[in-house]
Design a protein around this motif. Structure first.
Motif, PDB file in Angstrom:
ATOM      1  N   ALA A  30       0.867  -1.191   0.000  1.00 13.22           N
ATOM      2  CA  ALA A  30       0.000   0.000   0.000  1.00 13.22           C
ATOM      3  C   ALA A  30       0.893   1.227   0.000  1.00 13.22           C
ATOM      4  O   ALA A  30       0.982   1.945   0.988  1.00 13.22           O
ATOM      5  CB  ALA A  30      -0.923  -0.009   1.208  1.00 13.22           C
ATOM      6  N   PRO A  31       1.550   1.488  -1.108  1.00 10.26           N
ATOM      7  CA  PRO A  31       2.654   2.450  -1.134  1.00 10.26           C
ATOM      8  C   PRO A  31       2.368   3.839  -0.588  1.00 10.26           C
ATOM      9  O   PRO A  31       3.177   4.380   0.125  1.00 10.26           O
ATOM     10  CB  PRO A  31       3.022   2.540  -2.609  1.00 10.26           C
ATOM     11  CG  PRO A  31       2.469   1.349  -3.234  1.00 10.26           C
ATOM     12  CD  PRO A  31       1.317   0.910  -2.413  1.00 10.26           C
ATOM     13  N   ILE A  32       1.261   4.422  -0.891  1.00 14.26           N
ATOM     14  CA  ILE A  32       1.030   5.794  -0.454  1.00 14.26           C
ATOM     15  C   ILE A  32      -0.012   5.835   0.657  1.00 14.26           C
ATOM     16  O   ILE A  32       0.112   6.618   1.602  1.00 14.26           O
ATOM     17  CB  ILE A  32       0.617   6.667  -1.660  1.00 14.26           C
ATOM     18  CG1 ILE A  32       1.795   6.728  -2.635  1.00 14.26           C
ATOM     19  CG2 ILE A  32       0.196   8.050  -1.235  1.00 14.26           C
ATOM     20  CD1 ILE A  32       1.521   7.410  -3.930  1.00 14.26           C
ATOM     21  N   LEU A  33      -0.991   4.972   0.600  1.00 12.01           N
ATOM     22  CA  LEU A  33      -2.091   4.986   1.551  1.00 12.01           C
ATOM     23  C   LEU A  33      -1.647   4.659   2.977  1.00 12.01           C
ATOM     24  O   LEU A  33      -1.997   5.379   3.930  1.00 12.01           O
ATOM     25  CB  LEU A  33      -3.175   4.002   1.093  1.00 12.01           C
ATOM     26  CG  LEU A  33      -4.428   3.942   1.940  1.00 12.01           C
ATOM     27  CD1 LEU A  33      -5.150   5.279   1.894  1.00 12.01           C
ATOM     28  CD2 LEU A  33      -5.332   2.841   1.450  1.00 12.01           C
ATOM     29  N   PHE A  34      -0.885   3.606   3.158  1.00 17.92           N
ATOM     30  CA  PHE A  34      -0.487   3.183   4.502  1.00 17.92           C
ATOM     31  C   PHE A  34       0.359   4.245   5.230  1.00 17.92           C
ATOM     32  O   PHE A  34       0.057   4.570   6.381  1.00 17.92           O
ATOM     33  CB  PHE A  34       0.255   1.839   4.444  1.00 17.92           C
ATOM     34  CG  PHE A  34       0.498   1.235   5.789  1.00 17.92           C
ATOM     35  CD1 PHE A  34      -0.501   0.572   6.461  1.00 17.92           C
ATOM     36  CD2 PHE A  34       1.741   1.337   6.402  1.00 17.92           C
ATOM     37  CE1 PHE A  34      -0.291   0.013   7.710  1.00 17.92           C
ATOM     38  CE2 PHE A  34       1.975   0.788   7.635  1.00 17.92           C
ATOM     39  CZ  PHE A  34       0.952   0.118   8.305  1.00 17.92           C
ATOM     40  N   PRO A  35       1.398   4.816   4.603  1.00 15.78           N
ATOM     41  CA  PRO A  35       2.150   5.859   5.318  1.00 15.78           C
ATOM     42  C   PRO A  35       1.316   7.090   5.674  1.00 15.78           C
ATOM     43  O   PRO A  35       1.523   7.702   6.721  1.00 15.78           O
ATOM     44  CB  PRO A  35       3.275   6.229   4.355  1.00 15.78           C
ATOM     45  CG  PRO A  35       3.436   5.053   3.494  1.00 15.78           C
ATOM     46  CD  PRO A  35       2.068   4.461   3.364  1.00 15.78           C
ATOM     47  N   ILE A  36       0.356   7.448   4.821  1.00 14.95           N
ATOM     48  CA  ILE A  36      -0.504   8.592   5.139  1.00 14.95           C
ATOM     49  C   ILE A  36      -1.347   8.300   6.373  1.00 14.95           C
ATOM     50  O   ILE A  36      -1.469   9.142   7.275  1.00 14.95           O
ATOM     51  CB  ILE A  36      -1.405   8.961   3.932  1.00 14.95           C
ATOM     52  CG1 ILE A  36      -0.566   9.591   2.829  1.00 14.95           C
ATOM     53  CG2 ILE A  36      -2.511   9.923   4.351  1.00 14.95           C
ATOM     54  CD1 ILE A  36      -1.320   9.862   1.548  1.00 14.95           C
TER      55      ILE A  36
END
Length: 117
Positions: A30-36
Motif C-alpha cells: 500500500a505504497p502511499i495509503l499506509f504511510p498517510i
C-alpha cells in the motif's frame, strides 16, 4: 531514577518499531495509503518515519513518470543526439526508482534493528 528503569523508558515499544518499519515496507502492499494513515494517526517518532517513507514512496513514481514521458519524447524526436540524451535520462530515472524501493527496505530493516526510533 534506577538505571534499568531509565533504559527501559528510552526504548521504543515493539509495536512502534513494527509500525514504523511497516511504513517503509508498505512500498510493496500500500505504497502511499499506509504511510498517510500512519502519519495521521500515530505519535511523534512513528509519524516521522511514516512521513519519510511517504516521500520515499512517491519519488519512484515521479521518476518512473519522468522516464516514461521521456520515452514518449524519444519516439517523437527526429534528432539522434536528443534521442540518446532522452534514453540516458530515462535509464537514470528508472535506476533512481529502483534505488528508492531498495532504500525503503533498508530503512525498514534499520528501524527494526535499532533500540530507539
Amino acid at each position: 531514577m534506577n538505571k534499568e528503569v531509565y533504559y527501559l523508558s528510552n526504548q521504543s515499544t515493539q509495536s512502534e518499531k513494527l509500525l514504523a518499519a511497516l511504513s517503509y515496507f508498505s512500498v510493496f502492499f500500500a505504497p502511499i495509503l499506509f504511510p498517510i494513515i500512519v502519519w495521521i494517526l500515530a505519535n511523534k517518532p512513528v509519524s516521522t518515519h511514516a512521513k519519510k517513507s511517504l516521500v520515499y514512496h512517491i519519488l519512484p513514481y515521479i521518476l518512473m513518470f519522468i522516464g516514461a514521458g521521456l520515452i514518449g519524447l524519444t519516439e517523437s524526436t527526429s534528432s539522434q543526439g536528443l534521442s540518446i540524451t532522452f534514453i540516458v535520462i530515462t535509464v537514470i530515472a528508472f535506476i533512481g526508482a529502483v534505488y528508492y524501493v531498495i532504500y525503503n527496505l533498508y530503512c525498514g530493516i534499520k528501524v527494526l534493528l535499532k533500540d530507539n526510533l
